[in-house]
Design a protein around this motif. Structure first.
Motif, mmCIF file in Angstrom:
data_model
loop_
_atom_site.group_PDB
_atom_site.id
_atom_site.type_symbol
_atom_site.label_atom_id
_atom_site.label_comp_id
_atom_site.label_asym_id
_atom_site.label_seq_id
_atom_site.Cartn_x
_atom_site.Cartn_y
_atom_site.Cartn_z
ATOM 1 N N ARG A 139 -6.416 6.500 -8.166
ATOM 2 C CA ARG A 139 -6.624 5.330 -7.290
ATOM 3 C C ARG A 139 -6.505 4.027 -8.079
ATOM 4 N NH1 ARG A 139 -10.677 8.726 -5.069
ATOM 5 N NH2 ARG A 139 -12.316 7.682 -6.264
ATOM 6 N N ALA A 140 -7.040 4.028 -9.309
ATOM 7 C CA ALA A 140 -6.937 2.822 -10.139
ATOM 8 C C ALA A 140 -5.483 2.499 -10.465
ATOM 9 C CB ALA A 140 -7.751 3.012 -11.423
ATOM 10 N N TYR A 141 -4.697 3.520 -10.785
ATOM 11 C CA TYR A 141 -3.276 3.302 -11.071
ATOM 12 C C TYR A 141 -2.582 2.662 -9.871
ATOM 13 C CZ TYR A 141 -3.258 6.230 -15.327
ATOM 14 O OH TYR A 141 -3.456 6.741 -16.576
ATOM 15 N N ARG A 142 -2.862 3.199 -8.674
ATOM 16 C CA ARG A 142 -2.196 2.661 -7.480
ATOM 17 C C ARG A 142 -2.581 1.198 -7.249
ATOM 18 N NH1 ARG A 142 -3.364 7.856 -5.262
ATOM 19 N NH2 ARG A 142 -5.189 7.083 -4.139
ATOM 20 N N LYS A 143 -3.862 0.903 -7.394
ATOM 21 C CA LYS A 143 -4.317 -0.470 -7.144
ATOM 22 C C LYS A 143 -3.766 -1.437 -8.187
ATOM 23 C CE LYS A 143 -8.655 0.753 -4.772
ATOM 24 N NZ LYS A 143 -10.135 0.650 -4.824
ATOM 25 N N THR A 165 8.356 -5.225 -6.930
ATOM 26 C CA THR A 165 8.680 -6.508 -7.563
ATOM 27 C C THR A 165 9.145 -7.520 -6.512
ATOM 28 O OG1 THR A 165 9.278 -5.397 -9.616
ATOM 29 C CG2 THR A 165 10.134 -7.625 -9.296
ATOM 30 N N ARG A 166 9.891 -7.038 -5.527
ATOM 31 C CA ARG A 166 10.356 -7.948 -4.471
ATOM 32 C C ARG A 166 9.180 -8.490 -3.668
ATOM 33 N NH1 ARG A 166 14.310 -3.688 -3.997
ATOM 34 N NH2 ARG A 166 16.339 -4.399 -4.755
ATOM 35 N N ILE A 167 8.168 -7.652 -3.497
ATOM 36 C CA ILE A 167 6.980 -8.105 -2.768
ATOM 37 C C ILE A 167 6.146 -9.034 -3.644
ATOM 38 C CG2 ILE A 167 4.796 -7.353 -1.722
ATOM 39 C CD1 ILE A 167 6.185 -4.725 -1.020
ATOM 40 N N GLY A 168 6.073 -8.703 -4.940
ATOM 41 C CA GLY A 168 5.225 -9.445 -5.868
ATOM 42 C C GLY A 168 3.890 -8.738 -6.021
ATOM 43 N N ARG A 169 3.617 -8.250 -7.228
ATOM 44 C CA ARG A 169 2.359 -7.544 -7.475
ATOM 45 C C ARG A 169 1.205 -8.552 -7.565
ATOM 46 N NH1 ARG A 169 2.729 -2.236 -9.214
ATOM 47 N NH2 ARG A 169 4.789 -1.524 -9.876
ATOM 48 N N ARG A 170 0.041 -8.089 -7.175
ATOM 49 C CA ARG A 170 -1.145 -8.922 -7.350
ATOM 50 C C ARG A 170 -1.563 -8.922 -8.801
ATOM 51 N NH1 ARG A 170 -4.837 -5.836 -3.197
ATOM 52 N NH2 ARG A 170 -3.431 -4.167 -3.892
ATOM 53 N N GLU A 185 0.828 -1.208 0.000
ATOM 54 C CA GLU A 185 0.000 0.000 0.000
ATOM 55 C C GLU A 185 0.865 1.261 0.000
ATOM 56 O OE1 GLU A 185 -2.492 -0.414 3.381
ATOM 57 O OE2 GLU A 185 -3.861 -1.863 2.435
ATOM 58 N N ALA A 186 1.874 1.280 0.860
ATOM 59 C CA ALA A 186 2.756 2.456 0.916
ATOM 60 C C ALA A 186 3.499 2.649 -0.402
ATOM 61 C CB ALA A 186 3.750 2.301 2.064
ATOM 62 N N LEU A 187 3.988 1.541 -0.968
ATOM 63 C CA LEU A 187 4.758 1.636 -2.206
ATOM 64 C C LEU A 187 3.875 1.991 -3.400
ATOM 65 C CD1 LEU A 187 7.116 -1.418 -1.625
ATOM 66 C CD2 LEU A 187 7.766 1.004 -1.592
ATOM 67 N N ASP A 188 2.639 1.504 -3.409
ATOM 68 C CA ASP A 188 1.721 1.878 -4.488
ATOM 69 C C ASP A 188 1.490 3.392 -4.505
ATOM 70 O OD1 ASP A 188 1.310 -0.568 -5.679
ATOM 71 O OD2 ASP A 188 -0.442 -1.082 -4.448
ATOM 72 N N VAL A 189 1.243 3.948 -3.324
ATOM 73 C CA VAL A 189 1.031 5.395 -3.252
ATOM 74 C C VAL A 189 2.313 6.144 -3.624
ATOM 75 C CG1 VAL A 189 0.398 7.324 -1.761
ATOM 76 C CG2 VAL A 189 -0.760 5.129 -1.514
ATOM 77 N N ALA A 190 3.462 5.660 -3.154
ATOM 78 C CA ALA A 190 4.742 6.300 -3.498
ATOM 79 C C ALA A 190 4.961 6.281 -5.001
ATOM 80 C CB ALA A 190 5.890 5.592 -2.784
ATOM 81 N N ASP A 191 4.685 5.130 -5.626
ATOM 82 C CA ASP A 191 4.854 4.995 -7.070
ATOM 83 C C ASP A 191 3.997 6.025 -7.812
ATOM 84 O OD1 ASP A 191 5.547 4.103 -9.560
ATOM 85 O OD2 ASP A 191 4.256 2.336 -9.516
ATOM 86 N N ALA A 192 2.731 6.134 -7.383
ATOM 87 C CA ALA A 192 1.833 7.092 -8.038
ATOM 88 C C ALA A 192 2.329 8.522 -7.854
ATOM 89 C CB ALA A 192 0.422 6.929 -7.490
ATOM 90 N N ILE A 225 -7.597 -7.691 -8.506
ATOM 91 C CA ILE A 225 -7.644 -6.432 -7.767
ATOM 92 C C ILE A 225 -9.048 -5.857 -7.881
ATOM 93 C CG2 ILE A 225 -6.770 -4.065 -7.693
ATOM 94 C CD1 ILE A 225 -4.114 -5.177 -8.755
ATOM 95 N N VAL A 226 -9.594 -5.454 -6.751
ATOM 96 C CA VAL A 226 -10.962 -4.949 -6.725
ATOM 97 C C VAL A 226 -10.940 -3.439 -6.916
ATOM 98 C CG1 VAL A 226 -13.061 -4.715 -5.352
ATOM 99 C CG2 VAL A 226 -11.696 -6.815 -5.221
ATOM 100 N N LEU A 227 -11.564 -2.983 -7.997
ATOM 101 C CA LEU A 227 -11.784 -1.564 -8.227
ATOM 102 C C LEU A 227 -13.236 -1.251 -7.894
ATOM 103 C CD1 LEU A 227 -10.034 -0.982 -11.692
ATOM 104 C CD2 LEU A 227 -9.068 -0.687 -9.422
ATOM 105 N N THR A 228 -13.478 -0.040 -7.411
ATOM 106 C CA THR A 228 -14.870 0.366 -7.234
ATOM 107 C C THR A 228 -15.527 0.474 -8.607
ATOM 108 O OG1 THR A 228 -14.456 2.733 -7.381
ATOM 109 C CG2 THR A 228 -14.188 1.706 -5.203
#
Length: 922
Positions: free
Chosen positions: A891-895, A842-847, A816-823, A852-855
């Motif tokens: 938000r979609a980009y981050r998810k 990449t070290r964590i492994g993306r889902r 979550e932290a890295l997704d927001v940082a990336d965005a 991934i659930v988008l609204t």
């Protein structure tokens, strides 16, 4: 058939079609190729079609006359001037010489008046055409006013411009015509390639065995008109000279052209020959002045028949740009002085009379020197410091030795004008000569001006040396010594020495209006250097200085408040002050000041995370720095820092290497410090932690030996700590953390708060301890700093948090932290940090994207964006606002773990179908 269009029918048709469509047209090519004839034909054609052409055709001699070209262009609109607002009306009257004003006109008012007059003309039924022939000869104030107006006119009228070219890569178009405005068709460029300066360099070296400077080669390429034989002859003549011609001097005309014109002149009757010579010696050869000099109109008949010139009802024009210079060069010295005297007695314009007197007077003459000094002051007030400098220098030469005070004062004023014009090479040479010849206070003044030249050229060591010599030459305890102390405060790098000079300046400068600017600067610099010395910030000094300046910032240190606000992350206040000062510098035509302010604006926007704006300001500063001859140190360093943020590490590395070489060669401590910081950051960005830690260690050693406890512009400790942790040197990291904590205690700023919190997480994580308390403190520090204050630092906090969480095996929180940082990094354009963030992800492994659930709204917005719809189209389709579209996309980009629309198409293609329309909220 129009002879001027023979063989040019297709080109003329293309130009006319572009003008009819409202596009700007640039016609360029070598001298003599027919640009002017085609320009005149096009202007005549649109005038026959009912257009209103506003034209000017500046010549080489007129380039030294402020607003000469603009006056020609605006003269058909003179009847509209009384309707302008007062400041614009005054400016327009001065430009058109319809009124005399003693005060210096505001150049911004001239630009605004130009815009208003053209707008008023465009409101009539007749289309308006702006036409400039031979744009390189536009006098600088006219060029700036036209550029100002064209940039702001909406819609912009069609513009037709010609210029001679040098055959190199096409440069920027005159007057900013290639600015790619969306409301104006793209510029149409028409022309033939002449001989370029690059090619000329090789030819001159091969044929003549000598080389010339790039500016001199460009002048030769321009004046040779693309003819290689003519260019070689001109270069040959230049190489024979004892010194290169100054920018305002004529280039030597090759013997072949001189012989050709000499033969043509010899064939003329004697009275016609003198008439042609007199016309060549006038800046603007009008029939009125020539008749006053005893030249009847028919005296030019033979010259016109020979093709040397053309005669209109009001003036004489030479048919080739080089003919007038060639005629002048062929006049014997004694004859030339006699002709200049004849013109001096005949012309009505006081500035033209001054120029003629300067050329015919051979011995000191008090009256003539006074006339030249008065003309110089007028040119200085009209925004032509380079012309003023030449007149002041000539006035000093003609001042009798018994009036040494006037002679020295004029010589020193000429020096100031050279500095104001940005001609640092000429100013430095003149200052050295003056310092070697003058005595007493005049010598001290000359040395101070030499120090100012060195400072403007980023040679701080030479600036301090010359300033100290000036102080030694000045009588102790005098206002002059106070002025020198004030400047040394600016030049000195060591805080203690700078503080002593500031205190001395404040004590010695008298309480009078003339010295208010220097007193203000001394107060600002005393405040600045006390902070650098590690003393508490005495903001009362800052407040006192701001009150004393009364809305008129000092050029010497007016940027100090903005530097302080930058240092404390008050970017809006810094930006507002710098923009205001930049407007004042532009209005005054003060290019060195503009250069300094653009550099500060670039750094302000870089710290504020506005990379596009930072890049624009830095590029403008570099371009201006190249033109005025600055050292290009600060702006090049900033550009390389921006490159490093954007992931262009190879380019930044080259700047590091060049900057450290310069620092070593010139013994420039400031240059070394900033490039050591950049070296550390580049190595850190590349993952070379040991190299980065070493560079930062060198920087600390340099600072510790300088007396600088608070290096205001250097925010390196958090990066030093990260490098040390990465290199496994936790002991040094702890020392660096203590140093950062000391800076924070001394002067708490948003960047120090974020840096401390980030660094503590790094150290705790490196020791294997529980990072939870440190992470909580980091989260609180990030939340306390608004998103628009330090967006890059805030995103780096998330990157560090993500790494710590990953190492603590808290994968979901890390992601979550890295997704927001990336965005956030992607939004900023910080490619280097975005790449590091994605490596962590990449070290964590993306889902998988499909899991991934988008609204519902995020899904609909993402699908429409993936199909190529713009934000506006998406907003209209879903009945939501564009801001809501942007938020859902972010938000979609981050998810989804992506950063661009290019990736969005592939990701959305692997997902199941879209939700039903009724799921979209109102």
């Amino acid at each position: 058939m129009d002879v001027s269009l023979v063989g040019r029918d297709a080109v003329a048709g293309r130009a006319r079609r572009a003008l009819d469509a409202g596009a700007p047209v640039l016609m360029e090519g070598p001298s003599g190729i027919g640009k002017t004839a085609l320009w005149r034909a096009l202007v005549a054609g649109v005038e026959r079609a009912g257009w209103l052409p506003l034209t000017c055709a500046p010549t080489e001699t007129e380039a030294a006359l402020p607003f000469a070209a603009l006056a020609d262009l605006l003269r058909p609109l003179a009847a509209r001037v009384p309707a302008l607002p007062p400041p614009q009306r005054v400016a327009a009257e001065v430009v058109l010489l319809s009124a005399h004003r003693d005060e210096v006109i505001d150049e911004r008012a001239v630009g605004a008046a130009t815009r208003s007059l053209i707008e008023a003309a465009m409101s009539d039924a007749a289309p308006v055409l702006l036409a400039v022939d031979d744009a390189p000869w536009l006098d600088p104030p006219s060029e700036r006013a036209l550029r100002f107006a064209l940039r702001r006119l909406a819609p912009r009228p069609p513009v037709l411009v010609t210029r001679r070219t040098d055959g190199t890569e096409p440069p920027a178009a005159p007057l900013g015509l290639d600015d790619d405005r969306s409301d104006v068709p793209s510029m149409t460029r028409i022309g033939l390639a002449p001989l370029g300066a690059g090619a000329l360099h090789h030819i001159v070296r091969a044929r003549l065995g000598g080389t010339l400077s790039r500016p001199l080669l460009a002048r030769i390429a321009r004046d040779a008109g693309g003819n290689p034989l003519l260019a070689i002859e001109m270069a040959r003549a230049v190489l024979r000279l004892p010194r290169p011609p100054w920018p305002g001097e004529d280039l030597p005309v090759p013997s072949s052209m001189r012989q050709l014109l000499a033969d043509a002149l010899r064939a003329l009757p004697a009275h016609s020959r003198d008439a042609v010579r007199l016309a060549a010696l006038l800046t603007v050869p009008t029939l009125r002045d020539l008749e006053a000099a005893g030249v009847p109109a028919d005296a030019f008949d033979a010259g016109e028949e020979a093709g040397l010139l053309t005669v209109t009802p009001s003036r004489v024009t030479f048919t080739h740009p080089r003919y007038a210079a060639a005629v002048r060069g062929g006049i014997p010295p004694g004859v030339r002085r006699r002709l200049h005297r004849t013109l001096a007695d005949a012309v009505s314009d006081p500035d033209e009379r001054a120029r003629q007197l300067a050329s015919c007077t051979t011995t000191p003459d008090t009256a003539v020197a006074a006339v030249l000094a008065e003309a110089a002051e007028r040119q200085r007030a009209r925004g032509a410091p380079a012309v003023a400098a030449e007149l002041y220098e000539r006035a000093a030469e003609l001042t009798p030795s018994v009036d040494a005070d006037s002679r020295d004062r004029r010589r020193l004023t000429a020096l100031r004008c050279r500095i104001d014009s940005g001609d640092y090479a000429a100013a430095g040479a003149a200052a050295d000569a003056a310092a070697g010849q003058l005595t007493g206070e005049a010598r001290a003044e000359a040395l101070l001006l030499r120090a100012m030249v060195a400072w403007c050229a980023d040679d701080l060591t030479a600036a301090v040396s010359a300033g100290e010599q000036a102080l030694a030459a000045a009588p102790a305890g005098t206002p002059l010594a106070g002025r020198i102390h004030a400047h040394l405060t600016l030049f000195e790098d060591a805080p203690e020495a700078a503080r002593r000079h500031a205190e001395a300046a404040i004590a010695l400068l008298p309480d009078r209006e003339d010295d208010r600017s220097l007193v203000t600067a001394s107060l600002l610099l005393l405040f600045f250097h006390e902070v650098r010395a590690g003393l508490p910030a005495r903001t009362k000094l800052l407040d006192r200085a701001l009150a004393l300046e009364a809305g008129e910032p000092s050029w010497l240190a007016g940027s100090i408040p903005a530097i302080w606000w930058k240092a404390t992350d008050a970017h809006d206040r810094a930006r507002a002050r710098l923009q205001d000062m930049l407007g004042r510098a532009v209005a005054r035509g003060d290019e060195p000041w503009q250069h300094e302010l653009l550099t500060h604006l670039g750094e302000t926007e870089l710290l504020a995370g506005r990379f596009a704006a930072a890049g624009a300001h830095i590029a403008a500063a570099r371009e201006l720095g190249e033109q005025i001859g600055s050292g290009l140190v600060g702006e090049t360093w900033l550009a390389a820092t921006l490159d490093a943020y954007r992931g262009r590490l190879a380019e930044a590395t080259l700047v590091v290497e060049a900057g450290l070489r310069r620092a070593r060669d010139l013994d420039d401590a400031w240059c070394r410090r900033i490039h050591l910081q950049l070296a550390g950051f580049v190595a850190l960005s590349a993952g070379r932690m040991g190299e980065a830690a070493a560079a930062y260690g060198e920087l600390v050693q340099a600072l510790d030996g300088s007396g600088i406890a608070e290096p205001i512009a250097l925010r390196f400790e958090p990066d030093w700590i990260e490098a040390c942790v990465g290199a496994g040197d936790l002991a040094t990291a702890e020392k660096a953390l203590a140093r950062l904590a000391e800076r924070h205690t001394r002067l708490a700023r948003p960047w120090t708060s974020l840096g401390l919190a980030r660094s503590r997480v790094l150290l705790v994580s490196a020791t294997g301890a529980d990072p939870t308390p440190a992470l909580a403190a980091l989260s609180a520090a990030r939340a306390a700093v608004p998103a628009d204050v330090l967006p890059l630092d805030r995103a780096r906090c998330l990157l560090v948090a993500g790494r710590a969480l990953r190492r603590a095996r808290r994968r979901r929180e890390a992601r979550e932290a890295l997704d927001v940082a990336d965005a956030e990094f992607t939004t900023l354009g910080a490619a280097a940090f975005a790449a590091q963030t994605r490596a962590e992800l990449t070290r964590i492994g993306r889902r998988a994207a499909s899991s991934i659930v988008l609204t519902a709204t995020e899904e609909r917005v993402a699908r429409l964006a993936a199909q190529g719809s713009t934000n506006r189209v998406i907003a209209d389709t879903l009945f939501i606002s564009p801001k809501t579209v942007e938020a859902n996309l972010a938000r979609a980009y981050r998810k989804l773990g992506i950063s661009s629309r290019a990736e969005l198409g592939a990701v959305m293609g692997s997902r199941p179908g879209a939700p039903p329309p009724e799921s979209v909220p109102d």
